[in-house]
Design an enzyme around this catalytic site. Structure first.
Site, short mmCIF file in Angstrom:
data_model
loop_
_atom_site.label_atom_id
_atom_site.label_comp_id
_atom_site.label_asym_id
_atom_site.label_seq_id
_atom_site.Cartn_x
_atom_site.Cartn_y
_atom_site.Cartn_z
N ASP A 161 -4.24 -3.24 -5.75
CA ASP A 161 -3.03 -3.84 -6.32
C ASP A 161 -2.98 -5.37 -6.38
O ASP A 161 -2.63 -5.93 -7.39
CB ASP A 161 -1.79 -3.38 -5.53
CG ASP A 161 -1.60 -1.88 -5.55
OD1 ASP A 161 -2.51 -1.14 -5.94
OD2 ASP A 161 -0.51 -1.44 -5.13
N GLU A 220 -3.34 2.92 6.99
CA GLU A 220 -3.68 2.79 5.56
C GLU A 220 -4.88 1.88 5.38
O GLU A 220 -5.77 2.15 4.60
CB GLU A 220 -2.45 2.24 4.83
CG GLU A 220 -2.59 2.16 3.32
CD GLU A 220 -1.33 1.60 2.64
OE1 GLU A 220 -0.40 1.16 3.37
OE2 GLU A 220 -1.29 1.61 1.40
#
Ligand code: DGY
Length: 422
Positions: free
Chosen positions: A159, A383
């Site tokens: 991202d 994550e």
């Protein structure tokens, strides 16, 4: 310790399992994400093959008429996530986003089939035309002479990588309505993209939604069109696996062979001689990003590049305790805790490791696997992780980190068998 982690990983997958699809983690990501879901299937394949196939079938049930498989399927509206289905205005059979994600599914369908030869054949037969339609969509709408582009940073999965800094600087996000981010209610702001990035993410979503996701229009007018190693290398690899499965089942192969030749040639556009590495190429300006990322090292996974990336790999292995950082630690934009600007992502390590192994660099593949295993076993199923010391960051109890542990990084489970890409 590692056996305790094995059972914890299964509990994470089972807890994030919503029946026919798996969320990446509760709260922060409450829907089905495309490549997260493929990793969920990889994790399930360690102990429940039927559940692994179901995950992929659910993912493809959201495929659009034009072949696109969305990056998010909003099966059940959950206000804890922004931007939700209304902001996207997807036009598929299930409420969805309007962009895709790295096409790793064909590769792992082939791995699943290798583990489930008898029952898997019918599953593969049903998925093949869907995979073909999706890959054709990439070639048609994201291809630039065989280099594969993204029209939104979220499409690459990386991202807020520094690769998007220059194209984002050229965007003035006019007309974006007020919005409230939810991600920073779950995760420390310093570990997430900046507001500056979010304004531009939403500007690009608005542009797509207002065109009703008309790809020809987006291709013509969007300020953001960047050829990316994640897309180019994963699609090339996925086509090789699609070709192998099609051959085996007596399905047509000419079109797929054509795509492979096109991407093999086109990927060369991503080679930046100024830094002797693969990086991104901004199609609007013709400029390379000049940033070495973990995606740069997917060239082996794609079956490309010979040993060209080895010097950078060895330099980065020596520079950080937990390789591979998502951004080169020598790059001025490196931030070791901020999402894709530095942290280590276990999924990328697994893909890079598979490629290294197949290219004959087994010692480096093993080193990467060992360090990933230590990072997860010492710090849990985050994550992503700080490359300096493995500090966990972002969401916790994360599906894809659990899956990578079970299928690749754990020393006490059976490693997934994936036929070498030819
Ligand atoms: C997010 O919301 O952070 C996701 O990465 C978008 O896919």
């Amino acid at each position: 310790m590692t056996q305790m982690r094995d059972s914890e990983a299964r509990v994470i997958l089972d807890t994030n399992d919503k029946g026919s699809y798996t969320v990446p983690t509760a709260g922060l990501y409450p829907y089905q994400w495309n490549w997260d879901s493929v990793f969920a299937a990889v994790g399930f394949s360690e102990y429940d093959l039927a559940r692994a196939w179901l995950e992929l079938e659910t993912l493809f049930s959201g495929q659009w008429d034009n072949g696109m498989v969305p990056h998010i399927l909003f099966h059940q509206v959950d206000p804890s996530y922004f931007p939700g289905p209304d902001v996207w205005g997807g036009i598929g059979p299930i409420p969805s986003s309007g962009i895709s994600q790295p096409p790793i599914a064909a590769t792992f369908v082939r791995c699943l089939w290798a583990q489930d030869r008898a029952a898997g054949e019918a599953k593969v037969r049903a998925l093949l035309p869907r995979l073909r339609d999706w890959h054709r969509w990439f070639i048609t709408w994201r291809g630039e002479g065989g280099a594969i582009c993204v029209t939104h940073p979220w499409e690459s999965g990386r991202d807020n990588a520094p690769d998007w800094d220059a194209p984002f600087a050229a965007i003035n996000p006019v007309g974006v309505e007020d919005y409230r981010r939810r991600d920073i209610t779950f995760v420390d702001e310093d570990e997430r993209p900046r507001h500056y990035d979010y304004d531009r993410y939403l500007y690009l979503v608005k542009l797509g939604r207002e065109s009703h996701w008309d790809e020809a229009h987006i291709k013509e007018v969007s300020p953001f069109r960047v050829a990316d190693p994640t897309m180019t290398f994963t699609l090339l690899r996925a086509n090789r696996d699609l070709l192998a499965m099609s051959r085996e089942l007596g399905e047509p192969t000419d079109e797929i062979e054509g795509w492979i030749a096109e991407i093999e040639a086109g990927a060369e556009q991503l080679w930046n001689p100024e830094i002797d590495a693969y990086d991104c190429l901004d199609i609007r300006t013709g400029q390379h990003s000049g940033s070495i990322s973990n995606a740069s090292f997917l060239s082996w996974y794609a079956g490309l590049g010979g040993d060209r990336m080895l010097p950078h790999l060895d330099r980065i292995f020596a520079a950080t305790r937990y390789a591979l950082p998502s951004t080169d630690p020598d790059h001025p934009a490196y931030e070791p805790r901020r999402y894709w600007r530095g942290p280590v992502w276990a999924i990328m390590n697994m893909l890079v490791g598979m490629g290294l192994e197949e290219a004959g660099h087994s010692d480096r593949a093993e080193e990467l696997r060992r360090r990933t295993g230590e990072m997860i076993s010492g710090n849990g199923f985050a994550e992503y992780f700080d490359p300096r010391d493995g500090t966990p960051a972002g969401g916790r109890n994360f599906t894809w980190t659990a899956a990578v542990w079970l299928a690749w990084a754990s020393p006490t489970t059976e490693r997934i068998t994936c036929p070498a890409s030819s």
